[in-house]
Design a protein around this motif. Structure first.
Motif, mmCIF file in Angstrom:
data_model
loop_
_atom_site.group_PDB
_atom_site.id
_atom_site.type_symbol
_atom_site.label_atom_id
_atom_site.label_comp_id
_atom_site.label_asym_id
_atom_site.label_seq_id
_atom_site.Cartn_x
_atom_site.Cartn_y
_atom_site.Cartn_z
ATOM 1 N N MET A 76 89.624 -19.444 59.684
ATOM 2 C CA MET A 76 89.437 -19.169 61.238
ATOM 3 C C MET A 76 89.227 -20.650 61.601
ATOM 4 S SD MET A 76 85.936 -17.168 62.161
ATOM 5 C CE MET A 76 85.451 -16.639 60.869
ATOM 6 N N ARG A 77 88.991 -20.949 62.759
ATOM 7 C CA ARG A 77 89.250 -22.391 63.483
ATOM 8 C C ARG A 77 87.438 -21.970 63.467
ATOM 9 N NH1 ARG A 77 91.423 -22.394 68.257
ATOM 10 N NH2 ARG A 77 89.484 -22.779 69.434
ATOM 11 N N GLN A 86 81.157 -23.487 56.620
ATOM 12 C CA GLN A 86 82.738 -22.897 56.405
ATOM 13 C C GLN A 86 83.306 -22.387 55.612
ATOM 14 O OE1 GLN A 86 84.886 -24.520 59.491
ATOM 15 N NE2 GLN A 86 86.468 -23.095 58.314
ATOM 16 N N ALA A 87 82.877 -22.644 54.274
ATOM 17 C CA ALA A 87 83.350 -21.356 53.789
ATOM 18 C C ALA A 87 82.489 -20.093 54.194
ATOM 19 C CB ALA A 87 82.858 -21.415 52.362
ATOM 20 N N ASP A 118 84.385 -18.494 56.761
ATOM 21 C CA ASP A 118 85.828 -17.947 56.185
ATOM 22 C C ASP A 118 85.803 -16.749 56.191
ATOM 23 O OD1 ASP A 118 86.662 -20.120 57.607
ATOM 24 O OD2 ASP A 118 86.952 -21.214 55.885
ATOM 25 N N LYS A 119 84.372 -16.060 55.143
ATOM 26 C CA LYS A 119 84.433 -14.872 54.018
ATOM 27 C C LYS A 119 84.800 -14.114 55.134
ATOM 28 C CE LYS A 119 82.150 -16.572 50.331
ATOM 29 N NZ LYS A 119 80.928 -16.697 49.563
ATOM 30 N N ASP A 165 86.900 -13.341 56.960
ATOM 31 C CA ASP A 165 88.077 -12.351 57.707
ATOM 32 C C ASP A 165 88.692 -11.446 56.749
ATOM 33 O OD1 ASP A 165 89.151 -14.863 59.656
ATOM 34 O OD2 ASP A 165 89.462 -15.366 57.369
#
Length: 125
Positions: free
Chosen positions: A1-2, A21-22, A25-26, A28
């Motif tokens: 994901m941006r 960010q990490a 990202d989860k 998703d």
């Protein structure tokens, strides 16, 4: 994901940005069609030189929907964890609504299609 990250009136450490960010990202795994997101990091009370709390705001863009969550806590990491819990719930609810087969409009359309199929089968005989 941006993701776009914005630290308002301070400079955020790269390790904090990587942590956020990490974590995000989860998301998703809960909804696979997240287009993009924005993260705002703010310090409450930064004007008085005594920071009271840290605020994390996240805005996610989905097809046809925008989710916004704002949480505050003593640290950015714990506020990010709280944001994650709320976003997980919102994403799951949004996906269930979208895929809800028992909604009245979908059930009505399904019965109309079934009725039309029966008419065609009777004409073929």
């Amino acid at each position: 994901m941006r993701l776009q990250m914005h630290a308002v009136k301070f400079t955020a450490d790269q390790s904090l940005l990587d942590f956020i960010q990490a974590k995000l990202d989860k998301l998703d795994t809960f909804h696979d069609r997240i287009i993009s997101g924005e993260v705002f990091l703010r310090l409450e009370g930064a004007d008085s030189n005594k920071v009271k709390e840290k605020i994390v705001e996240v805005r996610l863009l989905l097809p046809g929907k925008e989710l916004f969550v704002k949480e505050h806590d003593k640290s950015f990491e714990s506020a990010t964890d709280r944001v994650m819990d709320v976003l997980k719930d919102k994403l799951v609810r949004f996906k269930q609504k979208r895929n809800d087969i028992s909604s009245p409009a979908i059930a009505e359309a399904k019965t109309r299609v079934d009725a039309e199929d029966e008419v065609y089968e009777a004409d073929e005989l």
